[in-house]
Design an enzyme around this catalytic site. Structure first.
Site, PDB file in Angstrom:
ATOM      1  N   CYS A 188       0.854  -1.179   0.000  1.00 43.07           N
ATOM      2  CA  CYS A 188       0.000   0.000   0.000  1.00 43.07           C
ATOM      3  C   CYS A 188       0.891   1.229   0.000  1.00 43.07           C
ATOM      4  O   CYS A 188       1.329   1.693   1.044  1.00 43.07           O
ATOM      5  CB  CYS A 188      -0.896  -0.028   1.242  1.00 43.07           C
ATOM      6  N   ALA A 189       1.222   1.708  -1.184  1.00 45.35           N
ATOM      7  CA  ALA A 189       2.081   2.888  -1.285  1.00 45.35           C
ATOM      8  C   ALA A 189       1.505   3.809  -2.340  1.00 45.35           C
ATOM      9  O   ALA A 189       1.159   3.374  -3.435  1.00 45.35           O
ATOM     10  CB  ALA A 189       3.509   2.481  -1.662  1.00 45.35           C
TER      11      ALA A 189
END
Lengths: 153, 582
Positions: free
Chosen positions: A93-94
């Site tokens: 999750c970036a």
């Protein structure tokens, strides 16, 4: 437009081979212009000392207009790092892989960013919703709509 | 020359930050591709690449669109120039607005539809609830609590009434007996105060000093314990207690009448069946081990029915096919409780069936000969019952029958209640038991020796018929007043001892007898509950009779034997003695 993506990828690959990757990042395989594997290690003092992770890039024909699909490889005994932004299925999750992607970024730039994301981690833990996410996660992390709420870690 | 600023065209090497293509100043592509430098830093790009990037990003998320319009390096805002006349803006805005309106309309349409349908359902359910309540607690009580005019209803009624049909159906599906279905009514309604209109009428009447004095005087001699008990007490304690007692007794009766266990007659037997399937499988083959198992199960009070073979199990599953979903959760607790109840029934059938399954084995030490007299061979009897059940059950499985039956419960209660009322004309004991107080005839002012005189208010006020003047009948349809502070204007007139007695009496009454509104009205609910109980007993007995008759029919079946009249004797291969005889 497909040629743009392959020309740019070919160029990036040439640069990597010519100039090498930054410290701690190694190209494992790039047999074609669709899937590349890298290993990344966090240099210096960090929670992940001595650990190496395999990062997989998948490109489609709209690269670099759209981001590559990047995830950690969790097959064949490889593990995803235990990190609040990394799910146990390897999905990351970036924001730079989602709505903050920019064509100015490159494969190496993504590797470096993820390396520093691991390096700045203060506590090894899975995301809070890990189990729920992993149960329903799509195969391709780009199909997930992450909420990037925490920019500090 | 000093103030001249270079542009993108003056770069020696141009590197597109998007596609990473380079172009040397002296090696222009042909036809030339336009380049752009949109920001304040050194990044340059093909105009086409940048436009594509912006266009693509605008198609995804709002945030991506914002990001794409500024330089990823220096953050400067890109400026787009295009043919963007007022008309285009107008059309775009109009289109957006229409889209929004369309979305709103869809939402609104769906909401309206759902609203109409659900309010229709709601109205029907509320109407049913009101009807059911009126049937169950009687018109007088209904008029006091709710009245026929929904405008008078308390807010809670709008929740409680529609839920009534659901609770009736649910409790019907959970239990084979209809009695528990009324528990919600008993628990829900008693606390509700009378509607305001009534309250006012009562207040006006009872604030009159002369009336109030009469109240205090007549209240004194009342016994501390009211009959019938409060709806609360009945709903919480009496009904569950009576139900369990009844189940035990009924199971015994069924065993005695039928001579063996009838699986379907015991409530929640299906559940036990299901639980025991595993046991049966494990015990699949007869033998010593199995008997041990069974003995263990006996102690647990279960496992007696599963030994009747696959046939019974199937029947029971079929019987419970609809309640299945509800039962699975609802019955878990009950089963545990039931296990204890059926404990005493278990040994008979169980031991014998064990014998049957194991074939001719030596007498089981657990075998117990206390069976019914007609029970020659219990296993055969069980098989016949099984067949009989199969025969009857064909008609009983429909969901409609279950739900319809559940929704009719209030009507049945009311009907049974009025039968009881009618019967009570002939029996003082029954009248006392049903605590009948108020009759439709009382409003006629009849003071003759009719039974209804006893049932007038005087008895509510403590049973001293003589103590209440005829003036009490002024408001025959009004129950006595709730005892608010305003009705105690003659409190000071009492001696301290009487005051203590009165206070004690009121405390006891509210604990046992519930609110005064309920305790002092004609307890229609009470006789209706009793009536429903009797109905259930009658229904069960009828079912048992039906089963017994079917069983007997099956048992006594014989195929009629005929002689060979009409058949050529020569075609028959007859024994020699036959020809000798002729």
């Amino acid at each position: 437009m497909a040629s743009i993506s392959s020309r740019r990828l070919a160029k990036e690959l040439t640069e990597i081979k010519l100039e090498g990757c930054p410290v701690g990042i190694k190209l494992v395989k790039a047999d074609d212009l669709e899937t590349w594997w890298f290993t990344i290690e966090v240099m210096g003092d960090s929670l992940y000392q001595g650990e190496a992770f395999t990062l997989q890039f998948r490109f489609d024909s709209s690269y670099p207009i759209s981001a590559p699909a990047v995830q950690f490889v969790v097959t064949d005994g490889r593990q995803a790092p235990i990190h609040p932004h990394v799910y146990s299925n390897g999905h990351i999750c970036a924001s730079i892989l989602g709505n903050e992607w920019s064509p100015v970024l490159s494969v190496v730039a993504v590797c470096v960013t993820l390396q520093s994301m691991l390096g700045s981690c203060k506590k090894k833990e899975r995301p809070v919703d890990n189990d729920r996410y992993v149960r329903h996660a799509p195969e391709n992390p780009k199909k997930t709509r992450f909420h990037y709420d925490d920019d500090t870690v | 020359m000093t103030s001249r600023v270079p542009t993108v065209e003056d770069l020696r090497v141009k590197l597109c930050y998007i596609c990473r293509e380079e172009e040397l100043y002296d090696d222009r592509s042909d036809p030339p591709t336009p380049w752009t430098h949109p920001c304040k830093c050194t990044l340059v790009a093909h105009e086409a690449c940048l436009l594509k990037w912006i266009q693509t990003s605008q198609g995804t998320s709002a945030r991506a669109a914002v990001n794409s319009l500024k330089c990823p390096q220096c953050g400067a805002q890109y400026e787009l120039e295009s043919k963007h006349p007022v008309l285009l803006k107008f059309l775009a805005t109009g289109n957006k607005a229409l889209q929004q309106l369309g979305r709103l309309f869809t939402l609104f349409g769906v909401a309206t539809f759902v609203g109409v349908v659900s309010s229709g359902v709601y109205i029907i359910m509320t109407g049913y609830g009101a009807w059911a309540l009126k049937k169950f607690i009687g018109k007088e009580m209904f008029d006091l609590l709710l009245t026929a005019d929904p405008a008078n209803w308390p807010y809670a009624a709008y929740f409680n009434l529609p839920l009534m049909s659901i609770s009736l159906v649910l409790s019907r599906l959970q239990n084979t007996s209809s009695i528990p279905a009324i528990i919600p009514i008993l628990l829900l309604w008693p606390p509700s105060p009378p509607v305001k209109v009534r309250q006012q009428l009562l207040q006006e009447y009872w604030t009159n000093p002369s009336n109030a004095r009469r109240l205090a005087m007549s209240a004194l001699p009342a016994p501390a314990i009211a009959w019938p008990p409060s709806p609360f007490a009945v709903g919480l304690f009496f009904i569950p207690l009576a139900r369990n007692l009844y189940r035990i007794l009924y199971a015994k009766l069924a065993l005695w009448v039928l001579g063996a266990k009838a699986a379907s007659l015991l409530p929640s037997s299906a559940m036990r069946m299901r639980r025991n399937v595993a046991n049966v499988r494990r015990n699949g083959n007869g033998g010593h081990e199995e008997r041990e198992q069974q003995q263990q199960q006996q102690h647990a009070g279960q496992g007696h029915q599963n030994q009747q073979g696959e046939g019974v199990r199937q029947v029971v599953w079929q019987w419970n096919i609809f309640p299945l979903m509800v039962r699975i959760r609802a019955n878990v607790g009950e089963v545990i409780q039931q296990e204890g109840d059926n404990n005493d029934n278990a040994p008979n059938g169980n031991a014998q069936q064990a014998q049957e399954l194991n074939g001719p084995v030596v007498a089981d030490p657990n075998a117990n000969n206390a069976n019914g007299p007609e029970e020659g061979n219990p296993a055969v009897a069980a098989a016949v019952i099984e067949a009989a059940e199969q025969q009857i059950e064909v008609n009983t499985t429909s969901l409609g029958r279950q739900i319809g039956g559940a929704l009719l419960i209030p009507a049945i209660s009311s009907w049974m209640g009025s039968i009881l009322l009618r019967l009570s004309w002939h029996s003082g004991l029954l009248r006392d038991f049903l605590a009948i107080k108020h009759t439709p005839m009382a409003s006629g002012g009849g003071t003759g020796g009719g039974w209804w005189n006893i049932g007038s208010w005087s008895s509510m006020m403590g049973g001293n018929a003589g103590g209440v003047p005829g003036g009490m009948l002024l408001f025959p349809s009004l129950p006595p007043p709730p005892l608010g502070q305003w009705s105690y204007s003659s409190w000071e007139g009492l001696t301290p001892w009487d005051q203590v007695k009165l206070a004690l009496k009121l405390t006891l009454q509210s604990a046992w007898g519930g609110t005064r509104t309920w305790a002092e009205s004609d307890p229609v609910w009470w006789r209706n509950s009793i009536g429903l109980g009797l109905f259930v007993v009658a229904k069960d007995c009828l079912q048992l009779l039906h089963l017994w008759l079917t069983k007997r029919e099956l048992e006594t079946r014989r195929v009629k034997n005929r002689d060979f009249a009409g058949v050529d004797v020569d075609e028959l291969d007859l024994i020699p003695s036959w020809s000798d005889r002729t």
